[in-house]
Design a protein around this motif. Sequence first.
Motif, PDB file in Angstrom:
ATOM      1  N   ALA A 110      38.603  38.942  39.982  1.00  0.00           N
ATOM      2  CA  ALA A 110      39.866  38.719  40.891  1.00  0.00           C
ATOM      3  C   ALA A 110      41.041  39.300  40.222  1.00  0.00           C
ATOM      4  CB  ALA A 110      40.043  37.270  40.644  1.00  0.00           C
ATOM      5  N   TYR A 111      40.916  39.440  38.841  1.00  0.00           N
ATOM      6  CA  TYR A 111      41.972  40.091  38.032  1.00  0.00           C
ATOM      7  C   TYR A 111      42.092  41.685  38.544  1.00  0.00           C
ATOM      8  CZ  TYR A 111      44.073  42.260  33.564  1.00  0.00           C
ATOM      9  OH  TYR A 111      44.728  42.891  32.854  1.00  0.00           O
ATOM     10  N   PHE A 112      40.831  42.278  38.396  1.00  0.00           N
ATOM     11  CA  PHE A 112      41.016  43.712  38.949  1.00  0.00           C
ATOM     12  C   PHE A 112      40.963  43.873  40.401  1.00  0.00           C
ATOM     13  CE2 PHE A 112      39.191  44.139  34.811  1.00  0.00           C
ATOM     14  CZ  PHE A 112      39.750  45.106  34.218  1.00  0.00           C
ATOM     15  N   ILE A 152      43.573  34.269  28.944  1.00  0.00           N
ATOM     16  CA  ILE A 152      44.708  35.427  28.778  1.00  0.00           C
ATOM     17  C   ILE A 152      43.789  36.515  28.803  1.00  0.00           C
ATOM     18  CG2 ILE A 152      46.246  36.181  26.973  1.00  0.00           C
ATOM     19  CD1 ILE A 152      46.508  33.530  25.920  1.00  0.00           C
ATOM     20  N   LEU A 153      44.171  37.492  29.776  1.00  0.00           N
ATOM     21  CA  LEU A 153      43.441  38.641  29.974  1.00  0.00           C
ATOM     22  C   LEU A 153      44.609  39.850  29.792  1.00  0.00           C
ATOM     23  CD1 LEU A 153      42.740  36.606  32.763  1.00  0.00           C
ATOM     24  CD2 LEU A 153      40.851  38.447  32.606  1.00  0.00           C
ATOM     25  N   LEU A 309      33.494  41.723  28.919  1.00  0.00           N
ATOM     26  CA  LEU A 309      33.363  41.154  30.070  1.00  0.00           C
ATOM     27  C   LEU A 309      33.519  42.372  31.195  1.00  0.00           C
ATOM     28  CD1 LEU A 309      31.973  39.108  32.087  1.00  0.00           C
ATOM     29  CD2 LEU A 309      34.093  37.764  31.918  1.00  0.00           C
ATOM     30  N   ALA A 310      34.891  42.582  31.226  1.00  0.00           N
ATOM     31  CA  ALA A 310      35.200  43.774  32.310  1.00  0.00           C
ATOM     32  C   ALA A 310      34.126  44.945  32.493  1.00  0.00           C
ATOM     33  CB  ALA A 310      36.395  44.172  31.856  1.00  0.00           C
ATOM     34  N   GLU A 311      33.765  45.364  31.032  1.00  0.00           N
ATOM     35  CA  GLU A 311      32.895  46.528  31.260  1.00  0.00           C
ATOM     36  C   GLU A 311      31.370  46.227  31.644  1.00  0.00           C
ATOM     37  OE1 GLU A 311      33.447  47.567  27.059  1.00  0.00           O
ATOM     38  OE2 GLU A 311      32.165  49.363  27.549  1.00  0.00           O
TER      39      GLU A 311
END
Length: 441
Positions: A110-112, A152-153, A309-311
């Motif tokens: 969701a953040y991206f 916290i991202l 995680l994002a990777e």
Amino acid sequence: MPKPLKQKKQKKSEKAEKENKASLQSPKGMRDILPIEQPLWEKVKKASQDTANFYNFSKIDTPILEKAEVFERGIGVSTDIVEKEMFVLKTKGGDRLVLRPENTAGIVRAYFENGMSHMPQPTKLYYFGPFFRHEQPQAGRYRQFHQYGFEILGGEDDPVYDAQIILAGIRSLEELKIKNLSLQINSVGCRNCRQVYRRKIQEYYRRFSAKICKDCKRRASVNPLRLLDCKNEKCQPIKEDAPATINYLCAPCRSHFREVLEYLDGLNLPYSLNNFLVRGLDYYNRTVFEIFSESYPGALGGGGRYDYLAELLGVKKSELPAVGVSFGVERIVELMKIMDISGLPKPKAKAFLIQIGKPAKKKAFLLIEEFHKAGIKVIESLGRESLRAQLKVADKEEVEMALILGQREVFEESIIIRDMKNGVQETVPLSKVVDEVRKRL
Ligand SMILES: [Zn+2]
Ligand SMILES: [Zn+2]
């Protein structure tokens, strides 16, 4: 012989009724949260929301269903969650969707997707909601369970964020007056130092390959860090002497961990180092931790850093520094019962409206709306007829006033206000009753 035939028939219908009842039970491991338990849930919701507000976390709700890849890529295919515990469904359009087993992967998605990475960093998010894992139900563990959490991202991989996540988690429990909390913490290092550690622990376990459990044999080759997660009796003595991740940290990981601990020391927040804590998911790196209460067997919550995680999800080519914590609400509610912590009280009604006879009931039904408009909570027992029965309910609800509307009052367009403490009664015009009640509050 008609008699036995009849009996047989009856038995058959009883059996059908029984089967019917069984098929109408809630699914295995899923349960109803009944009104009697809701005040405790409301209190947990409020405590987590208040903590989020204070530390400036904003609420996010992500869908309960996510594409299967979100978890397969994020959590890792060799974890229990992805291997055995996900509720997977295929839509009519052919998509593979999963009832979310946790929230971190969905939040990074969701953040991206929503461009939060372009806003000032870091982004601090809070959530509260249901999650699903297909595992054997046991005490405090359900197939539909609830978690709240803080994430916290973005920004830097500053150790102060690890400390703040731990702090927010602990404060949310303290807000509930949960006592005797303890924190266990460890560092599982980064990609560089983990390679060294992986080799060490594989080497160590090779010596015991004949003695370890079936799961550990597999873990040793697929996901050696998870050897430390094993709960099997026969693996425990081997685990006890296994090399600790903390002794193989690279210099940057070591100083990161030291700084996290320094922040905790500064807060006077006690912790104990737990070399076996790895939290088995692929996405964790560096800090991992769990939070316990003396009065409950098992962790109330836990979390850690997940810079990769994002990777892993493929939404970013490099690391996204991130750290988070989540808590099991069912466990917290269970603990509140054990510790005799009361739930959030229901807002009390000030007055109880009593009606006698059909015309009075009709008037009472409309009068409640006048109070609703005025923002004064008035309760009733419209299903009851007698004055006595209704006064009994009013007494039980501990209201200050009873408003009595009988046949005579309806005829005279008036109403009786009775002080429940001293029994003094006063008749006032019906059109003035809202103001009269307000005067007495
Ligand atoms: Zn490292
Ligand atoms: Zn084992």
